[in-house]
Design a protein around this motif. Structure first.
Motif, mmCIF file in Angstrom:
data_model
loop_
_atom_site.group_PDB
_atom_site.id
_atom_site.type_symbol
_atom_site.label_atom_id
_atom_site.label_comp_id
_atom_site.label_asym_id
_atom_site.label_seq_id
_atom_site.Cartn_x
_atom_site.Cartn_y
_atom_site.Cartn_z
ATOM 1 N N TYR A 107 -33.708 -35.397 -0.304
ATOM 2 C CA TYR A 107 -33.723 -34.180 -1.116
ATOM 3 C C TYR A 107 -34.516 -33.085 -0.406
ATOM 4 O O TYR A 107 -35.373 -33.371 0.439
ATOM 5 N N PRO A 108 -34.265 -31.818 -0.749
ATOM 6 C CA PRO A 108 -35.103 -30.716 -0.293
ATOM 7 C C PRO A 108 -36.234 -30.493 -1.291
ATOM 8 O O PRO A 108 -36.027 -30.596 -2.499
ATOM 9 N N VAL A 109 -37.406 -30.189 -0.806
ATOM 10 C CA VAL A 109 -38.545 -29.945 -1.692
ATOM 11 C C VAL A 109 -38.399 -28.573 -2.339
ATOM 12 O O VAL A 109 -38.183 -27.566 -1.654
ATOM 13 N N HIS A 110 -38.513 -28.535 -3.666
ATOM 14 C CA HIS A 110 -38.502 -27.290 -4.431
ATOM 15 C C HIS A 110 -39.861 -27.141 -5.110
ATOM 16 O O HIS A 110 -40.187 -27.927 -6.007
ATOM 17 N N ALA A 111 -40.661 -26.169 -4.674
ATOM 18 C CA ALA A 111 -41.966 -25.918 -5.312
ATOM 19 C C ALA A 111 -42.790 -27.202 -5.395
ATOM 20 O O ALA A 111 -43.332 -27.558 -6.453
ATOM 21 N N PHE A 112 -42.867 -27.926 -4.282
ATOM 22 C CA PHE A 112 -43.649 -29.160 -4.167
ATOM 23 C C PHE A 112 -43.171 -30.253 -5.114
ATOM 24 O O PHE A 112 -43.955 -31.113 -5.540
ATOM 25 N N ASN A 113 -41.874 -30.222 -5.439
ATOM 26 C CA ASN A 113 -41.264 -31.235 -6.291
ATOM 27 C C ASN A 113 -39.857 -31.545 -5.803
ATOM 28 O O ASN A 113 -39.253 -30.769 -5.059
ATOM 29 N N ALA A 114 -39.338 -32.673 -6.259
ATOM 30 C CA ALA A 114 -37.927 -32.981 -6.041
ATOM 31 C C ALA A 114 -37.096 -32.238 -7.072
ATOM 32 O O ALA A 114 -37.532 -32.058 -8.215
ATOM 33 N N PRO A 115 -35.894 -31.780 -6.713
ATOM 34 C CA PRO A 115 -35.039 -31.080 -7.687
ATOM 35 C C PRO A 115 -34.704 -31.971 -8.880
ATOM 36 O O PRO A 115 -34.558 -33.189 -8.744
ATOM 37 N N LYS A 116 -34.582 -31.347 -10.027
ATOM 38 C CA LYS A 116 -34.298 -32.100 -11.249
ATOM 39 C C LYS A 116 -32.999 -32.883 -11.132
ATOM 40 O O LYS A 116 -32.907 -34.029 -11.598
ATOM 41 N N ALA A 117 -31.972 -32.299 -10.514
ATOM 42 C CA ALA A 117 -30.682 -32.986 -10.375
ATOM 43 C C ALA A 117 -30.829 -34.272 -9.566
ATOM 44 O O ALA A 117 -30.162 -35.273 -9.844
ATOM 45 N N ASP B 248 -46.061 -33.646 0.093
ATOM 46 C CA ASP B 248 -46.097 -35.097 -0.108
ATOM 47 C C ASP B 248 -46.073 -35.459 -1.585
ATOM 48 O O ASP B 248 -45.581 -36.523 -1.968
ATOM 49 N N ALA B 249 -46.610 -34.570 -2.430
ATOM 50 C CA ALA B 249 -46.653 -34.856 -3.865
ATOM 51 C C ALA B 249 -45.260 -34.885 -4.486
ATOM 52 O O ALA B 249 -45.070 -35.454 -5.563
ATOM 53 N N SER B 250 -44.286 -34.290 -3.802
ATOM 54 C CA SER B 250 -42.917 -34.278 -4.350
ATOM 55 C C SER B 250 -42.317 -35.671 -4.442
ATOM 56 O O SER B 250 -41.349 -35.893 -5.171
ATOM 57 N N GLY B 251 -42.871 -36.621 -3.712
ATOM 58 C CA GLY B 251 -42.328 -37.979 -3.720
ATOM 59 C C GLY B 251 -42.852 -38.861 -4.833
ATOM 60 O O GLY B 251 -42.362 -39.982 -5.023
ATOM 61 N N ILE B 252 -43.830 -38.370 -5.587
ATOM 62 C CA ILE B 252 -44.446 -39.206 -6.628
ATOM 63 C C ILE B 252 -43.424 -39.653 -7.666
ATOM 64 O O ILE B 252 -43.299 -40.845 -7.968
ATOM 65 N N VAL B 253 -42.688 -38.714 -8.229
ATOM 66 C CA VAL B 253 -41.724 -39.052 -9.292
ATOM 67 C C VAL B 253 -40.532 -39.845 -8.743
ATOM 68 O O VAL B 253 -40.132 -40.846 -9.358
ATOM 69 N N PRO B 254 -39.930 -39.461 -7.600
ATOM 70 C CA PRO B 254 -38.849 -40.291 -7.066
ATOM 71 C C PRO B 254 -39.258 -41.740 -6.819
ATOM 72 O O PRO B 254 -38.497 -42.667 -7.146
ATOM 73 N N ARG B 255 -40.460 -41.953 -6.269
ATOM 74 C CA ARG B 255 -40.929 -43.326 -6.054
ATOM 75 C C ARG B 255 -41.031 -44.077 -7.377
ATOM 76 O O ARG B 255 -40.627 -45.248 -7.487
ATOM 77 N N ARG B 256 -41.589 -43.408 -8.370
ATOM 78 C CA ARG B 256 -41.782 -44.041 -9.678
ATOM 79 C C ARG B 256 -40.439 -44.443 -10.290
ATOM 80 O O ARG B 256 -40.281 -45.554 -10.817
ATOM 81 N N ILE B 257 -39.466 -43.541 -10.203
ATOM 82 C CA ILE B 257 -38.151 -43.827 -10.785
ATOM 83 C C ILE B 257 -37.481 -44.985 -10.055
ATOM 84 O O ILE B 257 -36.934 -45.906 -10.683
ATOM 85 N N SER C 22 -48.439 -29.989 -7.906
ATOM 86 C CA SER C 22 -47.048 -30.417 -8.069
ATOM 87 C C SER C 22 -46.677 -30.524 -9.544
ATOM 88 O O SER C 22 -45.608 -30.055 -9.969
ATOM 89 N N PHE C 23 -47.556 -31.116 -10.342
ATOM 90 C CA PHE C 23 -47.289 -31.273 -11.764
ATOM 91 C C PHE C 23 -47.132 -29.910 -12.435
ATOM 92 O O PHE C 23 -46.224 -29.699 -13.249
ATOM 93 N N THR C 24 -48.004 -28.965 -12.090
ATOM 94 C CA THR C 24 -47.943 -27.633 -12.691
ATOM 95 C C THR C 24 -46.643 -26.919 -12.342
ATOM 96 O O THR C 24 -46.006 -26.292 -13.205
ATOM 97 N N LEU C 25 -46.227 -27.027 -11.073
ATOM 98 C CA LEU C 25 -45.033 -26.320 -10.621
ATOM 99 C C LEU C 25 -43.739 -27.000 -11.058
ATOM 100 O O LEU C 25 -42.654 -26.465 -10.828
ATOM 101 N N ARG C 26 -43.871 -28.143 -11.716
ATOM 102 C CA ARG C 26 -42.680 -28.802 -12.251
ATOM 103 C C ARG C 26 -42.033 -27.973 -13.360
ATOM 104 O O ARG C 26 -40.936 -28.293 -13.828
#
Length: 287
Positions: free
Chosen positions: A58-68, A98-107, A172-176
């Motif tokens: 995925y491409p990083v969007h605002a230090f997060n993974a895209p919702k899609a 690096d924080a963008s990977g937190i949620v993808p890893r968890r899922i 990362s959490f804030t920019l989500r």
């Protein structure tokens, strides 16, 4: 005996796809036949049971993974302990990415996958500002070095740890908030009717199927994730991206030119770019 890997990539402007496609070539040397699929509204076209390993990008969007991308991961079949790796691209080499990977890893872990590591690559911006083609060429040169190293690590089944400190997690959490904001902002995307020729490129490039032509004029729906494929690929530069319009980037980059020298590296995040470039260039010495 050949092993099979499945690579699923979300990519609007095709930078992440370019990285994934090159990684596939390198994985051949480590016994992997790899199929690559584009993450879109059409879902997963093949059954995961056919593969030994999953790679998602995925491409990083605002230090997060895209919702899609995250929604796609939630729909994956149960992994039954199958190995998985994550690749990502970003426009700048900041550790906040690096924080963008937190949620993808968890899922992925919840879906039963054994996430062994993440790999990141710097590719030119599709929003904020346009990098020079010389910068793009150097980014790609460095990405190729990293891809060679990372293919070897994947081939060996290596475990890669990514540490994310509390500050980066908090940012990362804030920019989500982008996940909520982009569908609203995307509905306000417009076209310059004096420029638009009704070619349908914007609609065909949208991975969310969020654009339809009505009387030869693009109309934007409620599923925008901010990938900027529409504005980036428009041959007439006719897309106007609401409050983000000042950051609009239009037109493909050339990766084949002469790479930028250190003196030509952009001033924005200059030290971070130079550090990334120098580290990448030391991975493989040229003959």
């Amino acid at each position: 005996m050949k092993k099979r890997a499945l690579m699923c990539v979300f990519s609007g402007t095709k930078n992440t796809w370019r990285v994934g496609d090159r990684l596939i070539d390198e994985l051949l040397a480590y016994g992997y036949d790899t199929d690559i699929y584009s993450i879109s509204t059409h879902g997963l076209p093949v059954h995961i049971d056919c593969f030994d390993m999953l790679i998602v990008g995925y491409p990083v969007h605002a230090f997060n993974a895209p919702k899609a991308f995250l929604e796609f991961l939630k729909k994956l079949p149960y992994g039954e302990g199958r190995k998985a790796y994550i690749i990502r691209t970003s426009g700048e080499p900041l550790k906040f990415n690096d924080a963008s990977g937190i949620v993808p890893r968890r899922i992925l872990k919840k879906r039963g996958y054994n996430v062994l590591g993440e790999f990141s690559y710097v590719m030119p911006y599709n929003i904020i500002f346009r990098h020079s083609d010389e910068m793009a060429a150097r980014m790609w040169q460095c990405a190729e070095n990293r891809i060679k190293r990372d293919a070897a690590l994947i081939g060996a089944g290596a475990k890669i740890k990514t540490k994310v400190n509390p500050l980066r997690r908090a940012v990362s959490f804030t920019l989500r908030i982008e996940h909520i904001a982009m569908p609203l902002l995307g509905r306000r995307f417009k076209v310059d009717k004096a420029k638009c020729v009704g070619c349908n490129v914007c609609s065909s490039k949208c991975p969310q199927s969020n654009i339809e032509l009505v009387d030869c004029v693009p109309k934007f729906g409620k599923k925008c994730v901010g990938c900027m494929a529409c504005a980036f690929h428009c041959p007439m530069d006719a897309i106007r991206t609401s409050v983000l319009n000042g950051w609009r980037v239009n037109g493909k980059y050339s990766f084949d030119g002469t790479p930028a020298t250190d003196d030509e590296v952009c001033k924005f995040c200059n030290k971070a770019y130079l550090r990334y470039f120098h580290e990448s260039e030391q991975l493989y010495e040229k003959d």
